[in-house]
Motif scaffolding. Structure first.
Motif, PDB file in Angstrom:
ATOM      1  N   TYR A   3       0.810  -1.269  -0.015  1.00 48.61           N
ATOM      2  CA  TYR A   3      -0.040  -0.145   0.103  1.00 48.61           C
ATOM      3  C   TYR A   3       0.938   1.257  -0.182  1.00 48.61           C
ATOM      4  O   TYR A   3       1.933   1.232   0.777  1.00 48.61           O
ATOM      5  N   TYR A   4       0.441   2.423  -0.905  1.00 51.60           N
ATOM      6  CA  TYR A   4       1.306   3.452  -0.888  1.00 51.60           C
ATOM      7  C   TYR A   4       0.361   4.573  -0.861  1.00 51.60           C
ATOM      8  O   TYR A   4      -0.924   4.656  -1.539  1.00 51.60           O
ATOM      9  N   LEU A   5       0.606   5.738   0.080  1.00 45.58           N
ATOM     10  CA  LEU A   5       0.121   6.911  -0.056  1.00 45.58           C
ATOM     11  C   LEU A   5       0.585   7.975  -1.045  1.00 45.58           C
ATOM     12  O   LEU A   5       1.805   8.075  -1.182  1.00 45.58           O
ATOM     13  N   ILE A   6      -0.284   8.496  -1.799  1.00 44.09           N
ATOM     14  CA  ILE A   6       0.174   9.630  -2.807  1.00 44.09           C
ATOM     15  C   ILE A   6      -0.158  10.903  -2.343  1.00 44.09           C
ATOM     16  O   ILE A   6      -1.437  11.004  -2.032  1.00 44.09           O
ATOM     17  N   SER A   7       0.611  11.747  -2.218  1.00 48.55           N
ATOM     18  CA  SER A   7       0.400  13.228  -1.629  1.00 48.55           C
ATOM     19  C   SER A   7       0.383  14.215  -2.882  1.00 48.55           C
ATOM     20  O   SER A   7       1.073  13.985  -3.567  1.00 48.55           O
ATOM     21  N   ALA A   8      -0.011  15.412  -2.367  1.00 46.40           N
ATOM     22  CA  ALA A   8      -0.264  16.573  -3.502  1.00 46.40           C
ATOM     23  C   ALA A   8       1.216  16.919  -3.759  1.00 46.40           C
ATOM     24  O   ALA A   8       1.640  17.311  -4.818  1.00 46.40           O
ATOM     25  N   THR A   9       1.927  17.013  -2.812  1.00 47.91           N
ATOM     26  CA  THR A   9       3.293  17.869  -2.735  1.00 47.91           C
ATOM     27  C   THR A   9       4.400  16.880  -1.780  1.00 47.91           C
ATOM     28  O   THR A   9       3.986  16.083  -0.775  1.00 47.91           O
ATOM     29  N   ALA A  10       5.538  16.832  -2.080  1.00 50.69           N
ATOM     30  CA  ALA A  10       6.829  16.298  -1.400  1.00 50.69           C
ATOM     31  C   ALA A  10       6.678  16.753   0.094  1.00 50.69           C
ATOM     32  O   ALA A  10       6.518  18.001   0.364  1.00 50.69           O
ATOM     33  N   PRO A  15      -2.940  12.368   2.406  1.00 52.22           N
ATOM     34  CA  PRO A  15      -3.014  11.602   1.337  1.00 52.22           C
ATOM     35  C   PRO A  15      -3.927  12.290   0.378  1.00 52.22           C
ATOM     36  O   PRO A  15      -4.741  12.835   0.701  1.00 52.22           O
ATOM     37  N   ALA A  16      -3.644  12.214  -0.929  1.00 51.99           N
ATOM     38  CA  ALA A  16      -4.563  12.678  -1.958  1.00 51.99           C
ATOM     39  C   ALA A  16      -4.882  11.712  -2.768  1.00 51.99           C
ATOM     40  O   ALA A  16      -5.906  11.687  -3.514  1.00 51.99           O
ATOM     41  N   GLY A  17      -4.093  10.151  -2.460  1.00 56.72           N
ATOM     42  CA  GLY A  17      -4.606   9.183  -3.356  1.00 56.72           C
ATOM     43  C   GLY A  17      -4.231   7.738  -2.524  1.00 56.72           C
ATOM     44  O   GLY A  17      -3.214   7.924  -1.697  1.00 56.72           O
ATOM     45  N   LEU A  18      -4.657   6.905  -3.111  1.00 58.10           N
ATOM     46  CA  LEU A  18      -4.056   5.397  -2.230  1.00 58.10           C
ATOM     47  C   LEU A  18      -3.875   4.533  -3.714  1.00 58.10           C
ATOM     48  O   LEU A  18      -4.531   4.575  -4.457  1.00 58.10           O
ATOM     49  N   LEU A  19      -2.732   3.889  -3.536  1.00 57.94           N
ATOM     50  CA  LEU A  19      -2.217   3.036  -4.506  1.00 57.94           C
ATOM     51  C   LEU A  19      -2.109   1.397  -3.849  1.00 57.94           C
ATOM     52  O   LEU A  19      -1.215   1.472  -2.784  1.00 57.94           O
ATOM     53  N   THR A  67       4.394   7.396  -0.168  1.00 56.98           N
ATOM     54  CA  THR A  67       4.920   6.851   1.248  1.00 56.98           C
ATOM     55  C   THR A  67       4.296   5.368   1.228  1.00 56.98           C
ATOM     56  O   THR A  67       3.263   5.103   1.265  1.00 56.98           O
ATOM     57  N   PRO A  68       5.389   4.248   1.336  1.00 55.51           N
ATOM     58  CA  PRO A  68       4.759   2.995   1.783  1.00 55.51           C
ATOM     59  C   PRO A  68       4.243   2.935   3.239  1.00 55.51           C
ATOM     60  O   PRO A  68       4.767   3.666   3.984  1.00 55.51           O
ATOM     61  N   VAL A  69       2.917   2.399   3.224  1.00 53.97           N
ATOM     62  CA  VAL A  69       2.489   2.276   4.594  1.00 53.97           C
ATOM     63  C   VAL A  69       1.929   0.950   4.649  1.00 53.97           C
ATOM     64  O   VAL A  69       1.823  -0.090   3.845  1.00 53.97           O
ATOM     65  N   SER A  70       1.522   0.459   5.856  1.00 52.64           N
ATOM     66  CA  SER A  70       1.161  -0.892   6.244  1.00 52.64           C
ATOM     67  C   SER A  70      -0.462  -0.780   5.718  1.00 52.64           C
ATOM     68  O   SER A  70      -0.962   0.229   5.453  1.00 52.64           O
ATOM     69  N   ARG A  71      -1.050  -1.825   5.718  1.00 53.18           N
ATOM     70  CA  ARG A  71      -2.569  -2.120   5.543  1.00 53.18           C
ATOM     71  C   ARG A  71      -3.321  -1.018   6.505  1.00 53.18           C
ATOM     72  O   ARG A  71      -4.381  -0.801   6.143  1.00 53.18           O
ATOM     73  N   GLN A  72      -2.979  -1.326   7.892  1.00 56.55           N
ATOM     74  CA  GLN A  72      -3.816  -0.409   8.920  1.00 56.55           C
ATOM     75  C   GLN A  72      -3.632   0.979   8.572  1.00 56.55           C
ATOM     76  O   GLN A  72      -4.728   1.809   8.670  1.00 56.55           O
ATOM     77  N   VAL A  75      -5.963   1.636   5.739  1.00 56.73           N
ATOM     78  CA  VAL A  75      -7.354   1.721   6.264  1.00 56.73           C
ATOM     79  C   VAL A  75      -7.749   2.860   6.520  1.00 56.73           C
ATOM     80  O   VAL A  75      -8.800   3.619   6.209  1.00 56.73           O
ATOM     81  N   ARG A  76      -7.093   3.501   7.503  1.00 55.57           N
ATOM     82  CA  ARG A  76      -7.199   4.825   7.927  1.00 55.57           C
ATOM     83  C   ARG A  76      -7.228   5.953   6.982  1.00 55.57           C
ATOM     84  O   ARG A  76      -8.073   6.882   7.007  1.00 55.57           O
ATOM     85  N   ALA A  77      -6.265   5.987   6.084  1.00 52.58           N
ATOM     86  CA  ALA A  77      -6.227   6.941   4.926  1.00 52.58           C
ATOM     87  C   ALA A  77      -7.377   6.800   3.869  1.00 52.58           C
ATOM     88  O   ALA A  77      -7.916   7.876   3.470  1.00 52.58           O
ATOM     89  N   PHE A  78      -7.884   5.493   3.934  1.00 61.63           N
ATOM     90  CA  PHE A  78      -8.895   5.117   2.779  1.00 61.63           C
ATOM     91  C   PHE A  78     -10.164   6.111   3.274  1.00 61.63           C
ATOM     92  O   PHE A  78     -10.913   6.785   2.673  1.00 61.63           O
ATOM     93  N   LYS A  79     -10.496   5.952   4.593  1.00 59.20           N
ATOM     94  CA  LYS A  79     -11.309   6.821   5.390  1.00 59.20           C
ATOM     95  C   LYS A  79     -11.336   8.287   5.071  1.00 59.20           C
ATOM     96  O   LYS A  79     -12.367   8.781   4.654  1.00 59.20           O
ATOM     97  N   VAL A  80     -10.250   8.826   5.440  1.00 59.91           N
ATOM     98  CA  VAL A  80      -9.871  10.250   5.014  1.00 59.91           C
ATOM     99  C   VAL A  80     -10.387  10.426   3.709  1.00 59.91           C
ATOM    100  O   VAL A  80     -10.730  11.820   3.355  1.00 59.91           O
ATOM    101  N   LEU A  81     -10.006   9.828   2.913  1.00 58.12           N
ATOM    102  CA  LEU A  81      -9.998   9.951   1.467  1.00 58.12           C
ATOM    103  C   LEU A  81     -11.483   9.933   1.015  1.00 58.12           C
ATOM    104  O   LEU A  81     -11.786  10.226  -0.192  1.00 58.12           O
TER     105      LEU A  81
END
Length: 217
Positions: A3-10, A15-19, A67-72, A75-81
């Motif tokens: 899982y990877y979080l994609i942000s708008a800027t460095a 998060p702006a997206g999830l891969l 940013t590489p992230v864990s599944r946990q 899960v939190r980022a997906f709710k925010v998105l």
């Protein structure tokens, strides 16, 4: 799955997206491709991710926003998105639309050494900082070599097989690899797959992005 979080800027942790990605492995545990899906918050939907998968490994600027992230954490980022509950892995696989194929070649047989010895390379894109390098060395149980190109080496036995590995810099640290030599015994070959998976994840957790798993012999 990875899982990877994609942000708008460095440097932006919002998060702006999830891969979501999953390596497709051959019977010998080399990588044949990468399946994946991208959640795009702007449209509130999943989309094909083959081009994004290629770009985060080739484009330094884009990779600075990944940013590489864990599944946990995913899960939190997906709710925010605005996605609600992140599907379980079986459900995520139904969202994969396009496989990114990876080049595969038959391993070389040079006619020397043990016929059961295999040599693999797990290739990563990105840079390791001082903390990440220390953490990766600990996770891989490396002993220093004194060679500036080789951070450290280690060896172990598992499942009736013997393994040795080393963490190497490629170029000026813009890419890294873990080279693994497997001397196969009579035990189940799954021990090799488990070790390659562990090493790939151990380095990925320090911020690098796995590119492929190759076999040279």
């Amino acid at each position: 799955m990875d899982y990877y979080l994609i942000s708008a800027t460095a440097g932006d942790r919002s998060p702006a997206g999830l891969l979501v990605e999953e390596f497709v492995l051959c019977d010998d545990y080399t990588a044949a491709g990468i399946d994946g899906a991208e959640w795009v918050a702007e449209i509130g939907a999943w989309s094909a991710s083959a081009e994004l998968s290629r770009a985060i490994r080739a484009d330094t600027e884009l990779r600075s926003r990944v940013t590489p992230v864990s599944r946990q954490e995913a899960v939190r980022a997906f709710k925010v998105l605005g996605g609600g509950g992140l599907p379980e892995e079986a459900g995520l696989r139904t969202l994969f639309q396009e496989r990114r194929a990876l080049p595969t070649t038959a391993p070389l047989h040079l006619g020397n050494g043990s016929a059961k010895a295999r040599r693999y390379r797990i290739l990563f894109a990105g840079e390791l900082g001082e903390t990440g390098l220390a953490n990766a060395s600990t996770a891989l149980r490396l002993e220093p070599t004194g060679d500036p190109r080789v951070v450290g080496t280690a060896s172990a036995s598992a499942g009736g097989h013997g393994f040795s590995w080393e963490l190497r810099r490629i170029g000026a640290g813009i890419a890294w690899c873990v080279d693994v030599t497997a001397r196969l015994g009579s035990g189940p070959i799954t021990a090799l797959g488990a070790l390659l998976h562990h090493h790939r994840q151990a380095v990925r957790e320090q911020g690098l992005i796995p590119v492929t798993v190759e076999r040279f012999a």
